[in-house]
Motif scaffolding. Structure first.
Motif, PDB file in Angstrom:
ATOM      1  N   THR A 180      32.444  28.902  46.770  1.00 38.73           N
ATOM      2  CA  THR A 180      33.773  29.330  45.994  1.00 38.73           C
ATOM      3  C   THR A 180      34.877  29.263  46.862  1.00 38.73           C
ATOM      4  OG1 THR A 180      34.824  30.751  44.335  1.00 38.73           O
ATOM      5  CG2 THR A 180      33.058  31.772  45.973  1.00 38.73           C
ATOM      6  N   LEU A 181      35.890  28.986  46.351  1.00 38.52           N
ATOM      7  CA  LEU A 181      37.286  29.185  47.211  1.00 38.52           C
ATOM      8  C   LEU A 181      38.010  30.319  46.927  1.00 38.52           C
ATOM      9  CD1 LEU A 181      38.604  25.317  47.049  1.00 38.52           C
ATOM     10  CD2 LEU A 181      37.258  26.343  48.885  1.00 38.52           C
ATOM     11  N   ASP A 182      37.712  31.002  45.827  1.00 33.25           N
ATOM     12  CA  ASP A 182      38.362  32.343  45.579  1.00 33.25           C
ATOM     13  C   ASP A 182      37.966  33.362  46.494  1.00 33.25           C
ATOM     14  OD1 ASP A 182      38.971  31.025  43.250  1.00 33.25           O
ATOM     15  OD2 ASP A 182      37.312  31.784  41.821  1.00 33.25           O
ATOM     16  N   ILE A 183      38.941  34.125  46.845  1.00 34.11           N
ATOM     17  CA  ILE A 183      38.775  35.271  47.544  1.00 34.11           C
ATOM     18  C   ILE A 183      39.231  36.324  46.644  1.00 34.11           C
ATOM     19  CG2 ILE A 183      39.613  36.485  49.576  1.00 34.11           C
ATOM     20  CD1 ILE A 183      40.398  33.681  50.788  1.00 34.11           C
ATOM     21  N   ASP A 184      38.235  37.495  46.455  1.00 38.13           N
ATOM     22  CA  ASP A 184      38.535  38.594  45.774  1.00 38.13           C
ATOM     23  C   ASP A 184      38.225  39.783  46.350  1.00 38.13           C
ATOM     24  OD1 ASP A 184      38.657  36.989  43.174  1.00 38.13           O
ATOM     25  OD2 ASP A 184      36.768  36.491  43.734  1.00 38.13           O
ATOM     26  N   TYR A 185      39.136  40.667  46.408  1.00 41.26           N
ATOM     27  CA  TYR A 185      38.902  42.149  47.072  1.00 41.26           C
ATOM     28  C   TYR A 185      39.200  43.145  45.768  1.00 41.26           C
ATOM     29  CZ  TYR A 185      39.385  39.929  51.601  1.00 41.26           C
ATOM     30  OH  TYR A 185      39.238  39.128  52.774  1.00 41.26           O
ATOM     31  N   LEU A 186      38.632  44.451  45.942  1.00 40.74           N
ATOM     32  CA  LEU A 186      38.630  45.497  45.278  1.00 40.74           C
ATOM     33  C   LEU A 186      39.413  46.546  46.176  1.00 40.74           C
ATOM     34  CD1 LEU A 186      38.061  47.337  42.796  1.00 40.74           C
ATOM     35  CD2 LEU A 186      36.058  47.964  44.098  1.00 40.74           C
ATOM     36  N   VAL A 187      40.569  46.916  45.649  1.00 36.30           N
ATOM     37  CA  VAL A 187      41.877  47.628  46.522  1.00 36.30           C
ATOM     38  C   VAL A 187      41.895  48.689  45.587  1.00 36.30           C
ATOM     39  CG1 VAL A 187      42.515  45.872  47.927  1.00 36.30           C
ATOM     40  CG2 VAL A 187      43.562  46.480  45.703  1.00 36.30           C
ATOM     41  N   ASP A 188      42.652  49.871  46.186  1.00 36.60           N
ATOM     42  CA  ASP A 188      43.378  50.974  45.449  1.00 36.60           C
ATOM     43  C   ASP A 188      44.783  51.050  45.701  1.00 36.60           C
ATOM     44  OD1 ASP A 188      43.610  53.213  43.814  1.00 36.60           O
ATOM     45  OD2 ASP A 188      42.484  54.649  45.205  1.00 36.60           O
ATOM     46  N   ASP A 189      45.635  50.284  44.942  1.00 34.33           N
ATOM     47  CA  ASP A 189      46.999  50.074  45.382  1.00 34.33           C
ATOM     48  C   ASP A 189      47.622  51.401  44.436  1.00 34.33           C
ATOM     49  OD1 ASP A 189      49.810  49.510  45.722  1.00 34.33           O
ATOM     50  OD2 ASP A 189      49.445  47.164  45.459  1.00 34.33           O
ATOM     51  N   LYS A 190      48.237  52.188  45.192  1.00 36.11           N
ATOM     52  CA  LYS A 190      48.751  53.355  44.406  1.00 36.11           C
ATOM     53  C   LYS A 190      50.191  52.882  44.249  1.00 36.11           C
ATOM     54  CE  LYS A 190      45.775  56.651  45.653  1.00 36.11           C
ATOM     55  NZ  LYS A 190      44.388  56.429  44.826  1.00 36.11           N
ATOM     56  N   TYR A 228      41.415  43.189  42.787  1.00 33.05           N
ATOM     57  CA  TYR A 228      41.252  44.070  41.548  1.00 33.05           C
ATOM     58  C   TYR A 228      41.873  45.493  41.972  1.00 33.05           C
ATOM     59  CZ  TYR A 228      38.352  39.954  40.201  1.00 33.05           C
ATOM     60  OH  TYR A 228      37.939  38.764  39.642  1.00 33.05           O
ATOM     61  N   ASN A 229      42.479  46.014  41.268  1.00 33.98           N
ATOM     62  CA  ASN A 229      43.122  47.133  41.589  1.00 33.98           C
ATOM     63  C   ASN A 229      42.510  48.405  40.794  1.00 33.98           C
ATOM     64  OD1 ASN A 229      44.747  49.227  42.581  1.00 33.98           O
ATOM     65  ND2 ASN A 229      46.595  48.504  41.368  1.00 33.98           N
ATOM     66  N   ALA A 230      41.860  49.485  41.880  1.00 37.72           N
ATOM     67  CA  ALA A 230      41.242  50.423  41.176  1.00 37.72           C
ATOM     68  C   ALA A 230      42.229  51.410  40.402  1.00 37.72           C
ATOM     69  CB  ALA A 230      40.423  51.286  42.303  1.00 37.72           C
ATOM     70  N   ASN A 231      43.651  51.464  41.121  1.00 37.18           N
ATOM     71  CA  ASN A 231      44.561  52.291  40.444  1.00 37.18           C
ATOM     72  C   ASN A 231      45.065  51.829  38.866  1.00 37.18           C
ATOM     73  OD1 ASN A 231      46.238  54.725  40.746  1.00 37.18           O
ATOM     74  ND2 ASN A 231      48.041  53.263  40.917  1.00 37.18           N
ATOM     75  N   GLY A 232      44.364  50.786  38.617  1.00 41.83           N
ATOM     76  CA  GLY A 232      44.765  50.202  37.224  1.00 41.83           C
ATOM     77  C   GLY A 232      43.534  50.184  36.451  1.00 41.83           C
ATOM     78  N   SER A 233      42.364  50.611  36.613  1.00 38.95           N
ATOM     79  CA  SER A 233      41.360  50.726  35.845  1.00 38.95           C
ATOM     80  C   SER A 233      40.067  51.541  36.365  1.00 38.95           C
ATOM     81  CB  SER A 233      40.401  49.228  36.012  1.00 38.95           C
ATOM     82  OG  SER A 233      39.261  49.299  35.702  1.00 38.95           O
ATOM     83  N   LYS A 234      39.773  52.532  35.215  1.00 36.00           N
ATOM     84  CA  LYS A 234      38.634  53.515  35.617  1.00 36.00           C
ATOM     85  C   LYS A 234      37.452  52.826  36.021  1.00 36.00           C
ATOM     86  CE  LYS A 234      40.494  56.731  32.145  1.00 36.00           C
ATOM     87  NZ  LYS A 234      40.414  57.544  30.939  1.00 36.00           N
ATOM     88  N   PHE A 235      36.891  51.791  35.692  1.00 34.48           N
ATOM     89  CA  PHE A 235      35.941  51.017  36.092  1.00 34.48           C
ATOM     90  C   PHE A 235      35.950  50.703  37.611  1.00 34.48           C
ATOM     91  CE2 PHE A 235      33.544  46.919  36.575  1.00 34.48           C
ATOM     92  CZ  PHE A 235      32.164  47.316  36.519  1.00 34.48           C
ATOM     93  N   PHE A 236      36.977  49.896  37.926  1.00 39.82           N
ATOM     94  CA  PHE A 236      37.055  49.497  39.295  1.00 39.82           C
ATOM     95  C   PHE A 236      37.220  50.744  40.081  1.00 39.82           C
ATOM     96  CE2 PHE A 236      39.283  45.230  37.541  1.00 39.82           C
ATOM     97  CZ  PHE A 236      38.048  44.891  37.296  1.00 39.82           C
ATOM     98  N   LYS A 237      37.941  52.007  39.584  1.00 38.52           N
ATOM     99  CA  LYS A 237      38.152  53.002  40.417  1.00 38.52           C
ATOM    100  C   LYS A 237      36.718  53.607  40.855  1.00 38.52           C
ATOM    101  CE  LYS A 237      41.462  55.508  41.273  1.00 38.52           C
ATOM    102  NZ  LYS A 237      42.419  55.550  42.435  1.00 38.52           N
ATOM    103  N   GLU A 238      35.720  53.537  39.804  1.00 42.01           N
ATOM    104  CA  GLU A 238      34.495  54.282  39.945  1.00 42.01           C
ATOM    105  C   GLU A 238      33.827  53.509  41.054  1.00 42.01           C
ATOM    106  OE1 GLU A 238      30.456  55.942  37.464  1.00 42.01           O
ATOM    107  OE2 GLU A 238      32.482  55.304  36.569  1.00 42.01           O
ATOM    108  N   ILE A 239      33.896  52.224  41.069  1.00 38.27           N
ATOM    109  CA  ILE A 239      33.285  51.144  41.994  1.00 38.27           C
ATOM    110  C   ILE A 239      33.581  51.208  43.546  1.00 38.27           C
ATOM    111  CG2 ILE A 239      32.741  48.720  42.595  1.00 38.27           C
ATOM    112  CD1 ILE A 239      30.923  49.442  40.237  1.00 38.27           C
TER     113      ILE A 239
END
Length: 134
Positions: free
Chosen positions: A20-30, A45-56
């Protein structure tokens, strides 16, 4: 800002053959509550915008690449979301990724995502995971 590699590139790092050419990161951008941020060809994928992403994120914040268990959780969540949106190409990609994780990384049980899916969505993705031959 700490970032954790997720998505197809993380699976390639684990040995997946799906390129895949996609580059994906999980971050916590306050600085923002936006769940998805696209910048310079990279998806965040911003953990600050999603409870699910925050938990991960909390589980993985010490890692550069998400663990196979967290990748399974993220792929299950994404598979449901893409199914609901009718993005069948992504659904196919996510099914491939889930199969890879189950068959190669010894993960079969969802531990987090069920809190963020409806009962029928959770049953559907769990049924798919259980159907995978190892």
């Amino acid at each position: 800002m700490d970032k954790i590699l997720i998505g197809g590139r993380a699976l390639v790092a684990l040995g997946s053959s799906r390129n895949t050419l996609d580059i994906d990161y999980l971050v916590d951008d306050k600085s923002t509550k936006e769940t998805f941020i696209h910048k310079d060809g990279v998806d965040y994928y911003n953990a600050n915008g999603s409870k699910f992403f925050k938990e991960i994120y909390k589980k993985e914040k010490a890692n550069q690449i998400a663990s196979p268990q967290s990748l399974l959780e993220l792929k299950a969540y994404g598979w449901v979301q893409h199914s609901l949106n009718g993005n069948w190409k992504k659904v196919t990609d996510y099914k491939y990724d889930i199969k890879f994780l189950v068959q190669n990384c010894d993960v079969r049980e969802l531990k987090i995502v069920q809190k963020y899916l409806s009962e029928s969505e959770y049953e559907e993705v769990s049924k798919f995971i259980k159907s995978i031959k190892v």
